[in-house]
Each structure stands twice: as C-alpha cells, then as structure tokens.
Write an enzyme that holds these catalytic residues in place. Structure first.
Site, PDB file in Angstrom:
ATOM      1  N   CYS A   2       0.855  -1.109   0.012  1.00  0.00           N
ATOM      2  CA  CYS A   2       0.071   0.204   0.043  1.00  0.00           C
ATOM      3  C   CYS A   2       0.985   1.438   0.028  1.00  0.00           C
ATOM      4  CB  CYS A   2      -1.006   0.041   1.291  1.00  0.00           C
ATOM      5  SG  CYS A   2      -2.118  -1.539   1.504  1.00  0.00           S
ATOM      6  N   ARG A  27       3.730  -0.436  -4.789  1.00  0.00           N
ATOM      7  CA  ARG A  27       3.482  -1.195  -3.369  1.00  0.00           C
ATOM      8  C   ARG A  27       2.454  -1.759  -3.281  1.00  0.00           C
ATOM      9  NH1 ARG A  27       6.233   0.763   1.342  1.00  0.00           N
ATOM     10  NH2 ARG A  27       8.262   0.998   0.828  1.00  0.00           N
ATOM     11  N   TRP A  74      -2.980  -2.563  -1.439  1.00  0.00           N
ATOM     12  CA  TRP A  74      -2.861  -4.157  -1.611  1.00  0.00           C
ATOM     13  C   TRP A  74      -3.767  -4.782  -0.485  1.00  0.00           C
ATOM     14  CZ3 TRP A  74      -1.012  -8.309   1.349  1.00  0.00           C
ATOM     15  CH2 TRP A  74      -0.496  -9.201   0.919  1.00  0.00           C
ATOM     16  N   ASN A 102      -2.150   2.469   5.711  1.00  0.00           N
ATOM     17  CA  ASN A 102      -1.232   1.275   5.551  1.00  0.00           C
ATOM     18  C   ASN A 102      -0.966   0.640   6.724  1.00  0.00           C
ATOM     19  OD1 ASN A 102      -0.851   2.401   3.115  1.00  0.00           O
ATOM     20  ND2 ASN A 102       1.516   2.887   3.293  1.00  0.00           N
ATOM     21  N   GLY A 103      -0.877  -0.837   6.622  1.00  0.00           N
ATOM     22  CA  GLY A 103      -0.812  -1.585   7.873  1.00  0.00           C
ATOM     23  C   GLY A 103      -2.064  -2.423   8.227  1.00  0.00           C
ATOM     24  N   GLU A 483      16.167 -19.174  -6.238  1.00  0.00           N
ATOM     25  CA  GLU A 483      15.979 -17.742  -6.794  1.00  0.00           C
ATOM     26  C   GLU A 483      15.489 -17.815  -8.092  1.00  0.00           C
ATOM     27  OE1 GLU A 483      15.447 -15.212  -5.529  1.00  0.00           O
ATOM     28  OE2 GLU A 483      15.841 -13.629  -7.045  1.00  0.00           O
ATOM     29  N   LYS A 487      11.668 -16.162  -9.074  1.00  0.00           N
ATOM     30  CA  LYS A 487      11.611 -15.379 -10.171  1.00  0.00           C
ATOM     31  C   LYS A 487      10.494 -15.729 -11.163  1.00  0.00           C
ATOM     32  CE  LYS A 487      12.922 -12.415  -8.929  1.00  0.00           C
ATOM     33  NZ  LYS A 487      13.622 -12.455  -7.648  1.00  0.00           N
ATOM     34  N   GLU A 490       6.762 -16.235  -9.751  1.00  0.00           N
ATOM     35  CA  GLU A 490       6.066 -14.787  -9.319  1.00  0.00           C
ATOM     36  C   GLU A 490       5.823 -13.864 -10.565  1.00  0.00           C
ATOM     37  OE1 GLU A 490       8.287 -11.845  -6.932  1.00  0.00           O
ATOM     38  OE2 GLU A 490      10.091 -12.545  -7.672  1.00  0.00           O
ATOM     39  N   HIS A 506      15.061 -37.881  -3.892  1.00  0.00           N
ATOM     40  CA  HIS A 506      14.444 -38.264  -2.889  1.00  0.00           C
ATOM     41  C   HIS A 506      12.960 -37.721  -2.936  1.00  0.00           C
ATOM     42  CE1 HIS A 506      18.337 -39.228  -1.072  1.00  0.00           C
ATOM     43  NE2 HIS A 506      18.707 -38.221  -1.433  1.00  0.00           N
ATOM     44  N   LYS A 609       5.550  -4.610  -3.486  1.00  0.00           N
ATOM     45  CA  LYS A 609       7.083  -4.473  -3.421  1.00  0.00           C
ATOM     46  C   LYS A 609       7.459  -4.733  -2.227  1.00  0.00           C
ATOM     47  CE  LYS A 609      10.976  -3.809  -4.985  1.00  0.00           C
ATOM     48  NZ  LYS A 609      11.823  -4.959  -5.639  1.00  0.00           N
TER      49      LYS A 609
HETATM   50  C1  F6R Z   1      10.922 -11.346  -4.916  1.00  0.00           C
HETATM   51  C2  F6R Z   1      10.792 -10.715  -3.874  1.00  0.00           C
HETATM   52  C3  F6R Z   1      10.506 -10.866  -2.575  1.00  0.00           C
HETATM   53  C4  F6R Z   1      11.433 -10.079  -1.584  1.00  0.00           C
HETATM   54  C5  F6R Z   1      11.004 -10.090  -0.131  1.00  0.00           C
HETATM   55  C6  F6R Z   1      11.774  -9.537   0.760  1.00  0.00           C
HETATM   56  O1  F6R Z   1      11.456 -11.102  -5.915  1.00  0.00           O
HETATM   57  O2  F6R Z   1      11.201  -9.281  -4.240  1.00  0.00           O
HETATM   58  O3  F6R Z   1      10.639 -12.222  -2.244  1.00  0.00           O
HETATM   59  O4  F6R Z   1      12.660 -10.260  -1.736  1.00  0.00           O
HETATM   60  O5  F6R Z   1       9.417  -9.825  -0.025  1.00  0.00           O
HETATM   61  O6  F6R Z   1      11.989  -8.251   0.615  1.00  0.00           O
HETATM   62  P1  F6R Z   1      12.954  -7.228   1.278  1.00  0.00           P
HETATM   63  O7  F6R Z   1      14.389  -7.681   0.554  1.00  0.00           O
HETATM   64  O8  F6R Z   1      12.539  -5.810   0.817  1.00  0.00           O
HETATM   65  O9  F6R Z   1      12.937  -7.552   2.692  1.00  0.00           O
END
Ligand code: F6R
Length: 614
Positions: A2, A27, A74, A102-103, A483, A487, A490, A506, A609
């Site tokens: 948000c 966000r 969000w 927000n929150g 990772e 990627k 998501e 396994h 984000k």
């Molecule tokens: C994946 C991604 C998330 C963040 C996670 C932690 O692409 O962006 O998995 O890595 O939400 O976020 P930060 O690093 O901001 O604590």
C-alpha cells in the site's frame, strides 16, 4: 505494501497526488483513491484497479482542492473493490473525516462490533474503516486531539493520514510500524509512505518515527511524540537521481534493473575495497574489532529473494571467515526461541528495509541483546534505522516488484563481509588480494553476461507454454536454483521449484516427464561432475534439460552441450561469485517467459513490492 501520498500547498492537489500514486503503485495496485478539500468541502474518488483507472475516472469527474491525501492499495481485509478502496469516511456532525491507512489493525473486528452496536454503519470490509469511524465518533473539531484519543485503542500497525473540512487546511498523520515521511518544499509540504515518491518535488525529507503524529500545513509542520510533546527533527537530503525512477530506454522496470546490475554492483563496492590491507572496509558496522573477532556465530535472517542471498552468504562466511552461520526465514525466526549465545551477530538482509517479518526478527534479536546489523538498500528505512549498524547496498531504487539488482548487490556485500571477517581470522593477505581482484572484475563480467539476453529469449519462446519447471543446483548454485524458481513463478505464474540437485531423487524426480523442463546450474567447479550425474538422471527419464554453464573450459562445455538440450554460457568466474553470473540468465528467462505469456512483469498479480504486513 500500500502507498500513501499527501499534498498541501498552493497548487492543485489532484495531479500531484496521482503522480505520487503512480510512483508508489509498485507497493500495491489493486485499487486507488484520493480525497481533497476545497471550500471546506471534502471530495472523494476511488476505483478498483490500477492508478490509471482512477486517473480516467478523475478525467471524467475531476476534483478541486490544493490539499489532499491518496492511497494505492494491496488488499488485506476485503477484496479489491471500489468500496474497499481508501480513503474511508467517518461521517461526523463536525464534517466528514477521510482516512488512508497502511498496515493492519489487528483488533478491528472487536472495534467494529462495538461501533456497530452503537448503530454505526460500515460500508466496506476493511480494517481501516474503523479508524475513520473512531475518529468521527470523538465528535471533536480538533482532529489531532481526536487522533490522540483513538490511538491507544488500536492494536496493530499503521501509517495513516486524515483530513477533514472542519479541521482546516491541514493533514494529520501518525505512524506505528508502517513508514511515513514528510517532504519539505517551498510553501508546500508532502507526505509519503516511501521517500522515492517525492523525487522531483523535494530532496528534503523528515522521517516520522513510530508513535509520532504530525500536523502538516502548507507553511509548516509539527511532530509530536506519544506523550503529546512537540519533538525536534532532522531534515535529511535524498540523493537519488530522478532518472533512477524512470524506465529510461527499457519497456519495464524489471528489465532496466536487470541491466543496471553492472553499475549497482560497482556502487556496492565503491570505497569499500582496501587494497593496502587486502580487505574490505565498512563505515557503519558500529562493531569494534574485538567484538567481530569474538563472534562465534552469525544468523542471517530475511524473506524471499533476500533469504536466497542469505544462503549464498552462509556459504561465503563459512568458506572465507570460518564462522558457523545459520540462515533463518525472518517470519519463523521472529516466533522461535532458539538458544543463541551472546557472541552471535544477527544480520537482517532486506532490499526495502520495511519487510514486517524482517523488522520483527531484528527487534526480537535486539531485545535478546544480540548485536543486530542490517544489509539494506533503502536509506533511512525502518530496518536501517533500527539496526545497531549495517551496510547499505547503494543499488538505487528497485521498482520492479521482482527483486533483481538487490540480489546481486546483497551477494556482493556478503562477499565483502566474508572477506572482511576472513581477514580478521584466517585469510592470508594474498587470498584477500585475490578476492579484491575477483570482485573488481565483476562489473565488466556482468556486462558480458547480459549478452545472453537473446539466447535466453529464444529459450523462453520455446518453453513459455510449460506448466511446471524445475531448477537444480548444488553448493553456491543451490540458492540460485531457489531464486530462479521464485523469479519464474512470481512473474510468469509457471509453477517452478528449486532444489539442491542431489535431493531430486528423494522425491521431486517423480515430477520429471517430457513436459517438465529442468534448468541445471552446471558452471565449472568442485561439484561439476556430481551435478552432471544428476542432470543425466533427469535426461534418462525423458525430461528436457537446459544447462547454465561456464565459458572457457572446452572439455566441460562439450560435456554439457552433448547432454543438455540447450546450453546458456556465462563468463567463467571463481565459484563463490558464480551466483552473480548464473542468476542473470534466470532473471532474464523469467522476464521473457512472463512477457510472452502476457503477464504484467512489473506488477505481478497478488504481490506488492514491500511486504509491510505479517
Ligand atoms: C521476490 C521479492 C521478494 C522479496 C521479499 C523480501 O522477487 O522481491 O521475495 O525479496 O519480499 O523483501 P525485502 O528484501 O525488501 O525485505
């Protein structure tokens, strides 16, 4: 998660608020809304969908006023609908009150029940609406006084702002656990949940702290603490260039940020490599050499992509500094009560510095008396400010929701920390000097790695229709496999799993069939032959195999090329830096696959984000 943007000054608020929301949209982007005051009247517009929907709605039905607050959502409580979008209204005989938040208000259902029992009607399913009604129910023309009375009733987290026609040309705001900053302009002020939204308006900002409330007018602003005393504050300068938040020549932020990695990695190293002493130097660790030498254990805690960087960090610290390391999901660590001895250092890794679980894990570790550091990108963020010390990534704003450049910068910072701690313990000056040489070569090597883009796009074209995909790697390549899978899932919504390659037999090998491609990370190194055996096991069961291999070693290259269906070659670097070059084709693969599948790369569904709720 948000975004909040507010404005008070001489200009029309609506375009400024919409521009602010566009900057904050990464966000949260399921609905947006805006409230302005004009001639002592409150105007509200809100819409489900992107900020663009709201902007269209405003073009048909504009609103006036040089003061306003706005929000991009969000969803946490209630779906993405016009009604659930913020601002929420508290009707009052002293004039309606509009609130953005927000929150999460954790006790909202009890509060809502009490208010409903008093006959108050709720329009939305949100937790935020209780704040608006609680404020209105105070029946106090002084909105600040009303806010102070209701704050003790709220359990949970908030960054919130409110306006009301009866309260005059001012915005009031409060923070607990969800960031807010005031932007200081000439005869105008701004409020934002993220300083990057202020770029282009002002470079002067004031961070609000937890438990503080503020009153903002065009000419002035005042900040008060929990005991209602006015507090002094420092005005800080943001040094981000406005081009940092433009897409430039790229169609998406994610692609721009993938291509920025040569520069962001160079920025992470700038001024931190000490040739003379063959070590790294950090200005802000706030630990003396004695404390560092005494450290018997390091706990790295993080979420998502930052957690994957943490696993690379574990291998780096163990190899170069010979310190035992544990990597913990912050969301688990915060509620566990593991026995930790006093000479343990806890390091939170985070791009945003606002991830709720990582912040809580840091606080828990500080409460128990451990030295608690942060590796963080966003300067002045909550985690950066609450940590005892730390290292900034200096990667510049990461706007694409999928984290890319933050990961490579985190790995570089962890490698420099491993060098620094290693040189205090067992690493020779020759080994230190070699690591510095390796690290310094990275920016050019990343540029070369990015040349794989076209080959990766062709791969994505071939495999874009797949429903499942596996990513395999061992040692330093294991977190890269995790990772790569993260990627892909998501942003392209293809189901993907990352595994340590040998773990496959396994269980996960049962998934292998002709329709399930596997990406094997097979760069040169100590486990090359082992990973090749795992690759053969998948081939033997008919699974298509893509390999990411090192350039330069003809024998290994032939070996991989004769087994895998496709190979992407990346520059040859020492094993401990391979995560940086091998993750790049996986980032690009996810990007192209998502694009080909028609997905919104920068704003994948259901995500935001920075995850500021638990
Ligand atoms: C994946 C991604 C998330 C963040 C996670 C932690 O692409 O962006 O998995 O890595 O939400 O976020 P930060 O690093 O901001 O604590």
């Amino acid at each position: 998660m948000c975004g909040i943007f507010g404005y008070v000054g001489p200009r029309q608020a609506e375009p400024i608020l919409i521009e602010g929301l566009r900057r904050l949209e990464y966000r949260g982007y399921d609905s947006a809304g805006i409230a302005t005051l004009s001639d002592s009247k409150l105007f509200i517009r809100k819409k489900a969908g992107r900020v663009q929907e709201l902007a269209r709605h405003l073009a048909d039905d504009p609103i006036l006023g040089s003061l306003g607050i706005s929000h991009t959502r969000w969803a946490t409580h209630g779906g993405a609908t016009d009604t659930n979008a913020h601002p929420h209204l508290g009707p009052s005989s002293h004039g309606d009150i509009a609130v953005v938040h927000n929150g999460v208000i954790e006790n909202y259902s009890a509060l809502k029940r009490d208010l409903q029992n008093e006959g108050i009607k709720f329009l939305s399913e949100t937790d935020t609406e209780v704040i608006a009604h609680l404020l209105a129910r105070q029946n106090d023309p002084d909105l600040l006084a009303a806010l102070r009375r209701i704050i003790p009733m709220l359990k949970g987290t908030y960054g919130m702002a409110a306006v009301s026609p009866r309260h005059g040309e001012r915005i009031i705001a409060a923070r607990l656990g969800s960031p807010l900053v005031i932007g200081v302009g000439e005869g105008e002020h701004f409020l934002a949940s993220d300083p990057s939204a202020l770029i282009g308006h002002t470079s002067k900002i004031v961070y609000l702290k937890d438990h503080q409330v503020c009153v903002i007018t065009a000419d002035d602003f005042h900040i008060y603490d929990a005991s209602h005393s006015r507090v002094s504050f420092s005005v800080q300068n943001i040094d981000w260039k406005s081009t940092d938040t433009d897409k430039g020549e790229f169609p998406h932020y994610m692609l721009k940020e993938i291509h920025e990695q040569s520069e962001s990695v160079a920025n992470a190293m700038r001024g931190r490599l000490d040739h003379e002493n063959a070590t790294a130097v950090f200005g802000g660790l706030n630990l003396d050499p004695r404390q560092l030498r005494k450290a018997e254990r390091i706990i790295l805690t993080a979420c998502g992509t930052s957690y994957h960087a943490g696993i690379v960090g574990e291998y780096l610290f163990e190899e170069f500094a010979r310190i035992p390391v544990e990597v913990e999901y912050a969301s688990e660590f915060r509620y566990r009560n593991p026995p930790i001895d006093q000479d343990t250092i806890v390091i939170a890794i985070t791009q945003s510095g606002e991830t709720a679980d990582t912040l809580a894990a840091l606080r828990e570790s500080k409460r128990k008396g451990h030295r608690s550091l942060a590796i963080c990108n966003v300067v002045g963020s909550s985690i950066a400010r609450e940590a005892d010390g730390g290292v900034y990534l200096h990667a510049g704003p990461e706007v694409g929701v999928a984290s890319t450049k933050a990961f490579t910068s985190q790995v570089v910072v962890l490698a420099m920390l491993a060098l620094f701690l290693g040189r205090m313990r067992n690493l020779s000056s020759l080994q230190g000097a070699k690591m510095i040489e390796d690290l310094q070569a990275l920016p050019e090597i990343i540029k070369k790695t990015l040349r794989c883009n076209d080959a990766v796009r062709q791969l994505a074209e071939k495999y874009q229709q797949t429903s499942n995909m596996l990513f395999m790697g061992r040692q330093y390549m294991y977190p890269v496999a995790l990772e790569g899978a993260l990627k892909l899932k998501e942003i392209s919504y293809i189901h993907a799993e990352g595994y340590p390659a040998a773990e496959m037999k396994h269980g996960p090998i049962a998934l292998v069939d002709k329709q399930t491609p596997s990406i094997f990370l097979t760069p040169r190194g100590s486990v090359f032959d082992k990973v090749m055996s795992n690759l053969e096991e998948v081939k033997a069961r008919g699974g298509p195999v893509i390999a990411i291999a090192s350039e330069g070693d003809a024998r290994a290259a032939d070996h991989v090329a004769s087994r895998a269906d496709e190979v992407i070659f990346v520059p040859d670097v020492p094993e401990y830096l391979q995560p940086i070059v091998t993750v790049i084709p996986l980032q690009l693969f996810a990007y192209h696959a998502a694009l080909l599948r028609g997905c919104d790369v920068d704003k994948p569904r259901n995500l935001a984000k920075s995850v500021t709720v638990e």
